[in-house]
Design an enzyme around this catalytic site. Structure first.
Site, PDB file in Angstrom:
ATOM      1  N   GLU A  70      39.721  19.972  10.891  1.00  0.00           N
ATOM      2  CA  GLU A  70      39.903  18.707  11.621  1.00  0.00           C
ATOM      3  C   GLU A  70      39.972  18.984  13.120  1.00  0.00           C
ATOM      4  OE1 GLU A  70      43.456  17.399   9.650  1.00  0.00           O
ATOM      5  OE2 GLU A  70      42.406  17.323   7.728  1.00  0.00           O
ATOM      6  N   SER A  91      40.644  15.165   5.400  1.00  0.00           N
ATOM      7  CA  SER A  91      40.492  15.283   3.951  1.00  0.00           C
ATOM      8  C   SER A  91      40.663  16.747   3.565  1.00  0.00           C
ATOM      9  CB  SER A  91      39.083  14.839   3.516  1.00  0.00           C
ATOM     10  OG  SER A  91      38.771  13.534   3.933  1.00  0.00           O
ATOM     11  N   GLU A  92      41.887  17.214   3.537  1.00  0.00           N
ATOM     12  CA  GLU A  92      42.091  18.645   3.294  1.00  0.00           C
ATOM     13  C   GLU A  92      41.501  19.094   1.953  1.00  0.00           C
ATOM     14  OE1 GLU A  92      44.380  16.695   4.574  1.00  0.00           O
ATOM     15  OE2 GLU A  92      44.802  17.590   6.534  1.00  0.00           O
ATOM     16  N   PHE A 148      47.787  21.945  10.773  1.00  0.00           N
ATOM     17  CA  PHE A 148      49.090  22.592  10.600  1.00  0.00           C
ATOM     18  C   PHE A 148      49.112  23.098   9.170  1.00  0.00           C
ATOM     19  CE2 PHE A 148      49.927  20.026  14.252  1.00  0.00           C
ATOM     20  CZ  PHE A 148      50.881  20.724  14.984  1.00  0.00           C
ATOM     21  N   ASP A 151      51.312  23.063   7.191  1.00  0.00           N
ATOM     22  CA  ASP A 151      52.021  22.086   6.354  1.00  0.00           C
ATOM     23  C   ASP A 151      51.036  21.194   5.580  1.00  0.00           C
ATOM     24  OD1 ASP A 151      54.997  21.919   8.069  1.00  0.00           O
ATOM     25  OD2 ASP A 151      53.203  22.705   9.052  1.00  0.00           O
ATOM     26  N   HIS A 179      55.815  19.946  10.369  1.00  0.00           N
ATOM     27  CA  HIS A 179      55.097  20.810  11.313  1.00  0.00           C
ATOM     28  C   HIS A 179      55.853  22.118  11.524  1.00  0.00           C
ATOM     29  CE1 HIS A 179      53.389  16.859  12.187  1.00  0.00           C
ATOM     30  NE2 HIS A 179      52.371  17.454  12.776  1.00  0.00           N
TER      31      HIS A 179
END
Lengths: 338, 368
Positions: A38, A68-69, A92, A94, A138
């Site tokens: 991203e 859209s991981e 991140f 996370d 984060h």
């Protein structure tokens, strides 16, 4: 390492630049390497790790992905299936949970379930760790989720030269590798180093680094906590004790031999990491050393971890739950004086 | 952009018009083969020869045959649990026993079903969870819709390398509610990737009917949200499936991007064979009868006769259509179909089990 703190010359580079160099050098070397994530192209990445990469290698090889991981990891897996090496950035670390299924079920298992027909050369990297006021989403160190998923290598460097050298190794590894970058170290001037280029920079996966030699206690750690342990070792020296600090560099594969060799010398073990305690990787190191190095231990091995809590936002709360130099020093003293 | 099924539209330019009578009859033979594979496995399972769950493709074979018939060997596919015949139907027109065809052999597929070492994945994951990089078949997991992103990645890489491959991904309508379905098709649409998403809309996601899965009359309309074509095919009609998939393939190969092809069909049995008895209770009887009333083999025979490619007498032979797995016997199928499958079954029976130690192998690839 200590000499590096003395001054910063113009040729010394920070941790972020080290990673940036490794990625760019590998993309130049390997025409089949693709980078995706991203905001990594036009923007150059939220932290700037991929700054200039798209201008140099083009938008087809440096892909700005939708948020859209799952699709990021999944399409990377497909590209790797079809001959590419893929660097995936999690903005991140996370956010990796949004791509969890694609990592642990699709990607991590591919070589296993195809009896070796397919391997997935992929590096999933991203900024990780607390101490920066990033709050719950984060600040995570969620590497234990993946250490519990066979098929993934896991790397977490603490210095610029390791960051570069391990990244090159990760990008040349035929397996999926999770690469935890410590965002609090990205631009930390005190740790800047001169960096080698290309093959001379390589640091192999699975080889720990003795960050400081000592004889009275072994502090085993990785990532940001390496620097906390070095500070704790200074404190211990003032108390008259000599601490050895081992930076494991890679969790999977784990260099057990270096830790065992150290325990033969110090007979005392403290493991430090900033992930929560229960089922964290510190517990894994303790378990293995308790089994494999039991006869060298003169005191119960101990661990200093985050409390079993999320990482809270404001500083007093955050520092309360994370490992600190004080907690490490205190735990090491208890272990030494057992 | 969704197009309604209308068999009279574009009569002059349908992809099927380029098919020879022999090719159309080959389609029928492949329908028989897919059906025979299914009923043979059901029988073998009942004899206690197989382990694992059987996800029947009975009554849905036209989707597999029709979608695969016009593909090139160099194209990729991504089948799921109900698509077992797809593994050997891929590139079958290059010759059923042609060692160079880019699809699995019947021996490989049967060895997988039997859980033997002759399986392409050495029986490490079960049933339909096989694939082959060299045969261009993506290996699925149990996380449905989870292979659509890989499909998109595969053709992205292929396009970078100058290839013209398309990929067909197979999905039940149930998996379309997964977030990854949206993520993957959205990405494919953004990059105009040649990803054709086939929805085998068999009206039931395990025990859940479509009105509890999505709120559209025709699922294909979901394509509007991605700015891509959504086509509807009669999933019982192999020629209609062929037409719609080939339209999507041509659209994709021309660089215009992905499509969704909704094939309307009906699941003949339970979700898996463990579910057959319960499915008979949770699904209304008249719905099941209606859903199974247009057997794809019968539909194809009617069309071949109407086109003059088959005599009524020929159509009266090999009456596998409209029969349940327990009602058909080998004489209901063409001899070549039975013989072909026998080769696979014999190979599977003779193939050894994998060595136990293999369970601990291949977690990582060794670094060279």
């Amino acid at each position: 390492m200590a000499s590096l703190i003395d001054g910063v010359s113009s040729t010394k580079k920070n941790y972020l630049t080290a990673i940036k160099e490794a990625i760019a050098e590998e993309m130049a070397r390997n025409p089949h390497m693709i980078a995706m994530g991203e905001d990594i192209g036009i923007l150059g990445g939220a932290f700037g790790v991929t700054d200039g990469l798209q201008a140099r290698f083009g938008p087809e090889r440096v892909i700005d992905m939708p948020i859209s991981e799952g699709a990021i990891v999944g399409t990377a897996c497909g590209m790797a299936l079809n001959g590419k090496t893929v660097m995936v950035e999690m903005q991140f670390i996370d956010f990796i949970s949004c791509g969890f299924d694609q990592i642990v079920n699709m990607t991590a298992t591919y070589h296993y379930r195809t009896a070796g027909e397919v391997n997935i050369p992929m590096v999933i990297r991203g900024p990780a760790g607390g101490y920066g006021g990033g709050a719950l989403y984060h600040s995570q160190m969620n590497e234990a989720w993946f250490a519990n998923s066979p098929g993934l290598k896991i790397v977490c460097p603490s210095t610029p030269s390791d960051a570069k050298g391990l990244m090159i190794s990760a990008l040349r590894d035929p397996n999926p590798v999770l690469f935890y970058e410590i965002k609090e170290l990205y631009r930390k001037r005190e740790i800047e180093e001169e960096l080698n280029a290309g093959d001379d920079a390589i640091v192999p996966l699975g080889k720990a680094r003795i960050a400081r030699e000592g004889t009275d206690v072994t502090l085993v750690t990785y990532g940001q906590n390496v620097w906390h342990c070095l500070e704790a070792a200074d404190n211990l020296a003032k108390e008259g004790y000599s601490a050895e600090v081992i930076d494991i560099r890679t969790l999977v594969p784990l260099d057990e031999e270096t830790i065992i060799a150290s325990l033969q010398k110090t007979n005392r073990l403290v493991v430090v990491n900033e992930a929560p305690m229960t089922c964290g990787f510190a517990g894994e190191i303790l378990a293995r050393m308790t089994t494999k190095a039991f006869r060298y231990l003169d005191a119960p091995p101990a661990r200093v971890t985050r409390l079993d809590t999320p990482v809270p936002w404001v500083k007093p709360l955050e520092l309360h739950v994370l490992p600190s130099v004080e907690k490490i020093t205190e735990t090491a003293l208890q272990t030494i004086r057992f | 952009m969704a197009t309604k099924t209308n068999k009279n539209s574009n009569e002059q330019s349908r992809p099927r018009d380029l098919l020879s009578p022999q090719q159309m009859r080959e389609m029928l033979t492949q329908l028989y083969l897919a059906r025979y594979f299914d009923v043979r496995l059901i029988k073998e399972k009942k004899r206690g020869r197989l382990r694992g769950t059987l996800y029947s493709s009975h009554n849905q074979e036209a989707i597999l045959v029709g979608s695969l018939f016009g593909l090139k060997g160099t194209d990729w596919i991504s089948p799921i649990h109900r698509d077992m015949p797809a593994f050997f139907l891929k590139d079958m027109n290059a010759g059923w026993r042609n060692p160079d065809r880019i699809g699995m052999t019947i021996e490989e597929v049967c060895a997988q079903v039997w859980g033997k070492a002759g399986s392409p994945g050495r029986a490490r994951d079960n049933w339909s969870h096989i694939g082959s990089k060299s045969k261009r078949i993506i290996h699925s997991t149990s996380m449905l819709a989870g292979t659509i992103p890989a499909a998109a990645g595969v053709v992205y890489a292929d396009r970078l390398d100058g290839g013209d491959a398309v990929v067909l991904t197979y999905n039940g309508e149930g998996s379309t509610a997964q977030g990854i379905f949206h993520e993957a098709i959205n990405f494919a649409a953004v990059h105009k990737l040649p990803v054709i998403t086939i929805i085998e809309n068999n009206q039931w996601a395990y025990g859940t009917p479509t009105h509890l899965e999505y709120s559209l009359e025709d699922f294909a309309r979901r394509a509007d949200g991605y700015g891509i074509p959504g086509l509807i095919a009669d999933g019982q009609d192999v020629l209609d499936v062929y037409d719609k998939v080939m339209m999507a393939v041509e659209h994709a190969r021309a660089g215009n991007g992905p499509s969704i092809v909704e094939c309307k069909t009906f699941r003949a049995y339970g979700h898996g064979d463990h579910d057959d008895d319960r499915a008979a209770k949770y699904r209304p009887k008249d719905e099941v009868e209606e859903g199974r009333s247009r057997d794809p083999i019968a539909v194809m025979k009617q069309q071949l006769v109407a086109l003059g490619h088959m005599t009524k007498e020929e159509a009266g032979q090999h009456l596998a259509e409209n029969k349940g797995a327990g009602e058909v016997t080998d004489i209901d199928f063409p001899e070549e179909v039975v013989a072909y499958l026998n080769e696979g079954v014999q190979f599977a029976i003779k193939s050894p089990l994998p060595e136990a130690e293999e369970g601990g192998m291949w977690v990582f690839k060794e670094v060279e």
